[in-house]
Design a protein around this motif. Structure first.
Motif, PDB file in Angstrom:
ATOM      1  N   GLU A   1     -11.706  -1.775   3.152  1.00  0.00           N
ATOM      2  CA  GLU A   1     -11.062  -1.264   4.370  1.00  0.00           C
ATOM      3  C   GLU A   1     -11.588  -1.926   5.651  1.00  0.00           C
ATOM      4  O   GLU A   1     -11.740  -1.291   6.692  1.00  0.00           O
ATOM      5  CB  GLU A   1     -11.219   0.266   4.436  1.00  0.00           C
ATOM      6  CG  GLU A   1     -10.353   1.013   5.448  1.00  0.00           C
ATOM      7  CD  GLU A   1      -8.880   1.087   5.110  1.00  0.00           C
ATOM      8  OE1 GLU A   1      -8.497   0.693   3.986  1.00  0.00           O
ATOM      9  OE2 GLU A   1      -8.114   1.539   5.967  1.00  0.00           O
TER      10      GLU A   1
ATOM     11  N   THR B   1       0.840  -1.200   0.000  1.00  0.00           N
ATOM     12  CA  THR B   1       0.000   0.000   0.000  1.00  0.00           C
ATOM     13  C   THR B   1       0.875   1.250   0.000  1.00  0.00           C
ATOM     14  O   THR B   1       2.044   1.199   0.385  1.00  0.00           O
ATOM     15  CB  THR B   1      -0.905   0.051   1.255  1.00  0.00           C
ATOM     16  OG1 THR B   1      -0.084   0.222   2.410  1.00  0.00           O
ATOM     17  CG2 THR B   1      -1.723  -1.218   1.409  1.00  0.00           C
TER      18      THR B   1
ATOM     19  N   THR C   1      -3.839   5.186  -1.373  1.00  0.00           N
ATOM     20  CA  THR C   1      -4.823   6.022  -0.680  1.00  0.00           C
ATOM     21  C   THR C   1      -4.484   7.476  -0.998  1.00  0.00           C
ATOM     22  O   THR C   1      -3.407   7.965  -0.638  1.00  0.00           O
ATOM     23  CB  THR C   1      -4.788   5.777   0.845  1.00  0.00           C
ATOM     24  OG1 THR C   1      -5.030   4.393   1.093  1.00  0.00           O
ATOM     25  CG2 THR C   1      -5.840   6.613   1.552  1.00  0.00           C
TER      26      THR C   1
ATOM     27  N   VAL D   1       3.035  -2.077  -5.622  1.00  0.00           N
ATOM     28  CA  VAL D   1       1.980  -1.543  -4.753  1.00  0.00           C
ATOM     29  C   VAL D   1       0.617  -1.899  -5.356  1.00  0.00           C
ATOM     30  O   VAL D   1       0.400  -1.747  -6.557  1.00  0.00           O
ATOM     31  CB  VAL D   1       2.132  -0.009  -4.600  1.00  0.00           C
ATOM     32  CG1 VAL D   1       0.906   0.598  -3.921  1.00  0.00           C
ATOM     33  CG2 VAL D   1       3.402   0.322  -3.814  1.00  0.00           C
TER      34      VAL D   1
ATOM     35  N   GLN E   1      -2.508  -1.047  -3.543  1.00  0.00           N
ATOM     36  CA  GLN E   1      -3.510  -0.049  -3.129  1.00  0.00           C
ATOM     37  C   GLN E   1      -2.870   1.317  -2.898  1.00  0.00           C
ATOM     38  O   GLN E   1      -1.860   1.425  -2.198  1.00  0.00           O
ATOM     39  CB  GLN E   1      -4.160  -0.506  -1.826  1.00  0.00           C
ATOM     40  CG  GLN E   1      -4.954   0.583  -1.128  1.00  0.00           C
ATOM     41  CD  GLN E   1      -5.411   0.188   0.247  1.00  0.00           C
ATOM     42  OE1 GLN E   1      -6.175  -0.755   0.390  1.00  0.00           O
ATOM     43  NE2 GLN E   1      -4.949   0.884   1.278  1.00  0.00           N
TER      44      GLN E   1
END
Ligand code: SF4
Length: 458
Positions: free
Chosen positions: A423, A161, A210, A206, A208
């Motif tokens: 999530e 992430t 955000t 990677v 994910q």
């Protein structure tokens, strides 16, 4: 400064080990990840503990007084450490920005052995500042200069992430909040740069990203670039990243366009954190939140219709200035009406130099604040638990976060703690602890705030 033998420090090849300690929001975590990356690329080595580090960076938060008190405690710890060994102590982030301006605060920081103060506009210039460090200078960097956005790095605690900052600062001036004074007005990062950054992260494995901003929903309103729903679409279609999450979302800027993109684009996570803060219009107005609770509920109902399995979370403050029992009951009614999947709940704490500190009384007694907070937490716990149980039987996607051996089955199964696309935290069994690919899991149960699941084929 001549007698500061233990704290004087010059950056030589021999003292290039660093340790970063991070407080506060996801944006701070993103800044720390990217600073660690920049330092590594500049020949520094990361230490897992502060007692082996030559350079210690405390990346600070100023949003709540309790966060600042904790950081003063840590400064006391490092002051003691500096009695026996030489380290360069850097205070970075929002608290550094807030204190760096005041002469009295500066003296206090020096008393704690802080060698460098790096405000929010200099967070990506630390390697440069280290290379040019002069122990005889003030080393305070808190001017509000032009912003640059550093390249993002895989998260230190989960390299599948990464946080990607898409804007800096905030134009909203909620009356209780200090952030606009510390991070300045909103500046959006160019969309081409964001796309390039995310494609590079996808190439590094990677899964994910955000997207981070104080209010991602107003991305692009300060320049002639695209707006947030279009940015999400571009990331979906022009990069190889698999999952996209984002925060924070201000309800007043949450549009139908955005709801449509969340519903229609498979890469965009079915997770939405939409901070409501109160269920009372009287309090929302005093907070300067710029929406009415009826509008908030209508937006939530709309997105829930489009995305029934949405994981919807929120923030709530109780005991704000002037909050009556009736206002608080409105908040409880809101929580029952919306049924958030989870909520971050706080009691109001005055932050100096905000509008509410200057012009409103902190008039809800402490015991009433605590009592309301507990009532709210008890209600939300029950709602969260019910909503988690309703998910049993659903199928979702998950990436591993950490692995532990299952007791009694040492050579067979590993217990994986994973993060789902919407999530949620889930625990499931897997034979290969090194498999970092996205898996499908079916929820089979609930344990506290964690879902239980099992991997399914296809
Ligand atoms: S939206 Fe409000 S609470 Fe959030 S950072 Fe801006 S001023 Fe603070």
């Amino acid at each position: 400064m001549g007698n500061r033998h233990k704290t004087e420090f010059s950056i030589a090849q021999s003292n290039r080990t660093f340790f970063i300690e991070t407080y506060g929001c996801q944006m701070n975590k993103a800044d720390s990840d990217s600073l660690a990356q920049m330092l590594r690329l500049n020949g520094y080595t990361e230490s897992q503990t502060p007692d082996k580090a030559d350079i210690v960076v405390i990346n600070t938060c100023s949003v709540r007084k309790t966060a600042e008190n904790r950081i003063w405690g840590r400064l006391g710890f490092y002051k003691e450490m500096k009695r026996s060994r030489s380290i360069l102590l850097i205070l970075m982030g929002c608290m550094a920005q807030r204190l760096g301006d005041g002469a009295a605060d500066f003296k206090r920081l020096r008393g704690y052995g802080v060698d460098m103060v790096v405000g929010t506009f200099f967070r990506d210039k630390v390697p440069f500042l280290l290379e040019h460090y002069d122990p005889k200078a003030d080393n305070i960097f808190v001017e509000k200069t032009d912003l640059t956005f550093p390249w993002s790095a895989p998260a230190l605690d989960n390299p599948l992430t990464s946080f990607v900052t898409i804007s800096h600062g905030c134009n909203n001036f909620c009356s209780y909040c200090i952030v606009p004074y510390l991070r300045g007005r909103e500046t959006s990062r160019p969309s081409d740069q964001i796309i390039e950054d995310i494609q590079r992260l996808a190439g590094q494995g990677v899964i994910q990203v955000t997207l981070l901003g104080q209010n991602v929903n107003s991305y692009g309103l300060d320049n002639n670039d695209i707006k947030f729903p279009q940015l999400l679409k571009r990331i979906c279609h022009e990069t190889d990243i698999q999952w996209i999450k984002y925060e924070s979302s201000h309800p007043k800027d949450f549009t139908e366009d955005l709801a449509e993109v969340i519903a229609s684009e498979d890469k965009v996570s079915n997770y939405l954190h939409l901070a409501v803060q109160s269920g009372s219009n009287h309090i929302l107005e005093k907070m300067n939140r710029k929406y009415r609770i009826e509008d908030y509920i209508a937006k939530v109902q709309h997105i829930r219709q489009l995305v029934p399995k949405l994981n919807l979370t929120t923030d709530v403050i109780v005991g704000f200035s002037g909050e009556t029992e009736s206002d608080f009951q409105d908040t409880l009614t809101l929580m029952r009406t919306v049924e958030f999947d989870d909520a971050y709940m706080y009691k109001y704490n005055v932050r100096e130099n905000t509008v509410s500190a200057k012009s409103m009384d902190d008039d809800v007694p402490e015991d009433v604040k605590l009592h309301r907070l507990q009532e709210l937490i008890d209600l939300q716990r029950q709602i969260s638990d019910e909503r988690r149980h309703r998910r049993i039987g659903d199928i979702t996607e998950v990436i591993p976060v950490s692995v532990s051996k299952k007791s009694g089955e040492a050579d067979k199964m590993n217990q994986i703690h994973g993060l789902t696309k919407e999530e949620l935290h889930v625990v499931y069994d897997a034979a290969d602890p090194n498999d970092k690919s996205v898996k499908k899991v079916k929820y089979t149960g609930v344990s506290g705030s964690t879902m239980l699941g099992e991997i399914i084929n296809s």
